[in-house]
Design a protein around this motif. Sequence first.
Motif, mmCIF file in Angstrom:
data_model
loop_
_atom_site.group_PDB
_atom_site.id
_atom_site.type_symbol
_atom_site.label_atom_id
_atom_site.label_comp_id
_atom_site.label_asym_id
_atom_site.label_seq_id
_atom_site.Cartn_x
_atom_site.Cartn_y
_atom_site.Cartn_z
ATOM 1 N N ALA A 161 32.721 41.468 6.440
ATOM 2 C CA ALA A 161 31.551 41.766 5.612
ATOM 3 C C ALA A 161 31.744 41.224 4.202
ATOM 4 O O ALA A 161 30.820 40.639 3.620
ATOM 5 N N ARG A 162 32.925 41.415 3.639
ATOM 6 C CA ARG A 162 33.186 40.893 2.300
ATOM 7 C C ARG A 162 33.087 39.372 2.278
ATOM 8 O O ARG A 162 32.569 38.782 1.331
ATOM 9 N N ARG A 163 33.590 38.742 3.338
ATOM 10 C CA ARG A 163 33.532 37.286 3.419
ATOM 11 C C ARG A 163 32.088 36.810 3.517
ATOM 12 O O ARG A 163 31.691 35.835 2.855
ATOM 13 N N VAL A 164 31.297 37.482 4.334
ATOM 14 C CA VAL A 164 29.893 37.121 4.494
ATOM 15 C C VAL A 164 29.156 37.227 3.165
ATOM 16 O O VAL A 164 28.415 36.311 2.769
ATOM 17 N N LEU A 165 29.352 38.330 2.465
ATOM 18 C CA LEU A 165 28.660 38.531 1.199
ATOM 19 C C LEU A 165 29.135 37.545 0.136
ATOM 20 O O LEU A 165 28.343 37.040 -0.656
ATOM 21 N N ARG A 166 30.431 37.260 0.138
ATOM 22 C CA ARG A 166 30.952 36.296 -0.837
ATOM 23 C C ARG A 166 30.355 34.917 -0.610
ATOM 24 O O ARG A 166 29.947 34.235 -1.562
ATOM 25 N N GLN A 167 30.278 34.500 0.645
ATOM 26 C CA GLN A 167 29.706 33.194 0.960
ATOM 27 C C GLN A 167 28.234 33.129 0.558
ATOM 28 O O GLN A 167 27.774 32.143 -0.027
ATOM 29 N N ALA A 168 27.484 34.198 0.859
ATOM 30 C CA ALA A 168 26.061 34.225 0.508
ATOM 31 C C ALA A 168 25.877 34.221 -1.012
ATOM 32 O O ALA A 168 24.977 33.550 -1.535
ATOM 33 N N LYS A 169 26.728 34.948 -1.724
ATOM 34 C CA LYS A 169 26.622 34.984 -3.185
ATOM 35 C C LYS A 169 26.905 33.617 -3.788
ATOM 36 O O LYS A 169 26.229 33.184 -4.728
ATOM 37 N N GLU A 170 27.916 32.933 -3.262
ATOM 38 C CA GLU A 170 28.241 31.608 -3.790
ATOM 39 C C GLU A 170 27.075 30.651 -3.610
ATOM 40 O O GLU A 170 26.742 29.874 -4.512
ATOM 41 N N ARG A 171 26.447 30.698 -2.448
ATOM 42 C CA ARG A 171 25.315 29.805 -2.196
ATOM 43 C C ARG A 171 24.119 30.180 -3.067
ATOM 44 O O ARG A 171 23.434 29.313 -3.612
ATOM 45 N N ALA A 172 23.855 31.483 -3.209
ATOM 46 C CA ALA A 172 22.714 31.917 -4.020
ATOM 47 C C ALA A 172 22.908 31.516 -5.478
ATOM 48 O O ALA A 172 21.963 31.069 -6.145
ATOM 49 N N ARG A 173 24.122 31.671 -5.979
ATOM 50 C CA ARG A 173 24.389 31.293 -7.377
ATOM 51 C C ARG A 173 24.245 29.790 -7.573
ATOM 52 O O ARG A 173 23.833 29.327 -8.645
ATOM 53 N N ALA A 174 24.583 29.023 -6.541
ATOM 54 C CA ALA A 174 24.489 27.566 -6.657
ATOM 55 C C ALA A 174 23.039 27.109 -6.770
ATOM 56 O O ALA A 174 22.733 26.163 -7.497
ATOM 57 N N VAL A 175 22.130 27.769 -6.041
ATOM 58 C CA VAL A 175 20.731 27.327 -6.063
ATOM 59 C C VAL A 175 19.933 27.971 -7.187
ATOM 60 O O VAL A 175 18.903 27.442 -7.602
ATOM 61 N N ALA A 176 20.391 29.135 -7.689
ATOM 62 C CA ALA A 176 19.673 29.825 -8.767
ATOM 63 C C ALA A 176 20.690 30.489 -9.686
ATOM 64 O O ALA A 176 20.858 31.715 -9.663
ATOM 65 N N PRO A 177 21.378 29.708 -10.497
ATOM 66 C CA PRO A 177 22.485 30.242 -11.292
ATOM 67 C C PRO A 177 22.074 31.277 -12.338
ATOM 68 O O PRO A 177 22.909 32.065 -12.790
ATOM 69 N N GLY A 178 20.809 31.325 -12.709
ATOM 70 C CA GLY A 178 20.405 32.225 -13.780
ATOM 71 C C GLY A 178 19.994 33.617 -13.345
ATOM 72 O O GLY A 178 19.740 34.487 -14.187
ATOM 73 N N ILE A 179 19.915 33.894 -12.041
ATOM 74 C CA ILE A 179 19.413 35.187 -11.591
ATOM 75 C C ILE A 179 20.487 36.267 -11.663
ATOM 76 O O ILE A 179 21.677 35.990 -11.612
ATOM 77 N N HIS A 180 20.036 37.506 -11.784
ATOM 78 C CA HIS A 180 20.938 38.654 -11.675
ATOM 79 C C HIS A 180 21.155 38.912 -10.191
ATOM 80 O O HIS A 180 20.198 39.106 -9.435
ATOM 81 N N LEU A 181 22.417 38.946 -9.782
ATOM 82 C CA LEU A 181 22.740 38.971 -8.358
ATOM 83 C C LEU A 181 23.736 40.087 -8.076
ATOM 84 O O LEU A 181 24.729 40.241 -8.792
#
Length: 300
Positions: A59-79
């Motif tokens: 679960a931690r790995r899944v969330l970490r991977q999703a967070k990395e991708r989300a930050r890459a496409v929208a670096p300015g959002i609160h995540l």
Amino acid sequence: MLPPVIAGVDGSAESLAAADWAAREAARRDRSLRLAHVWNWHPRQEDGEPVTAAQRHQARRVLRQAKERARAVAPGIHLYDEQVEGPATAALLKAAEESELLVLGSRGLSGVTGFLVGSVAQGVVAQASRPVVLVRADEEAAAEHLPTPSGRPSVLTGYRDVVLGVDLGDPCDAVIEFAFEAARLRDARLRVVHAWQQSSPLGLGPGEIGLVSGPQRAEEWHGFLSAALQVWRDKYPGVEVAEIVAEGRARSVLLRAASGASLLVVGRHVTDRPAGPRIGPVTHTAIHHAGCPVAVVPHE
């Protein structure tokens, strides 16, 4: 605090694409993004079965991977992210209640344009109190945008049209407003589609006009559509609107209109029928076969 955009993630390619799309949408709406991982997402894990250390690590790995991708496409959002107890459908329905909209992944059918909507996603769409967007695994940022003059994909061009399916027998403000707002956020054209079929003389009641020619009927329906949209044109003067009235079955007309769109918006009627929640035939077709992300907006 404004409700966030929420994406359900389970490590699949579909859910990662959903997280990417949700990050871009959160940036467009100036909302935060919450990534939700649900224990017992998969049917093979029984409800109440203890979560193992390996599953927690996954679960931690899944969330970490999703967070990395989300930050890459929208670096300015609160995540931020969370892990919640299943069963998955119930957990995601609860998340939807707290969201601006909920984004889920749906697997593209091999060799066929469309969605393979699993039991979890379909159950959420059928019961959610907030809009739910379904995203395919192959959805990328450039797919939302028009190609360059040379035909190449690009994120620097304007957005493709947003398409809205409207039933003039029951036009719903919540669905129409969602579509207008989506078009405004993208500075995209909104194509509003209504399908009609020629009435049979056997089905006509007293005083009904059903035997006029096809072009005359189409003109009548176009007048009804224009009237239904006028208040929204006034509210969203910056949105370019194209009104489409086409003869044919609603499912077929809507799928043709959604070809090449950035987003398809459809409604789902909320009902208290004893048979339980239903998606409806047009929306069912849209979420299984449309070639773009599909937003399903519940309405009374």
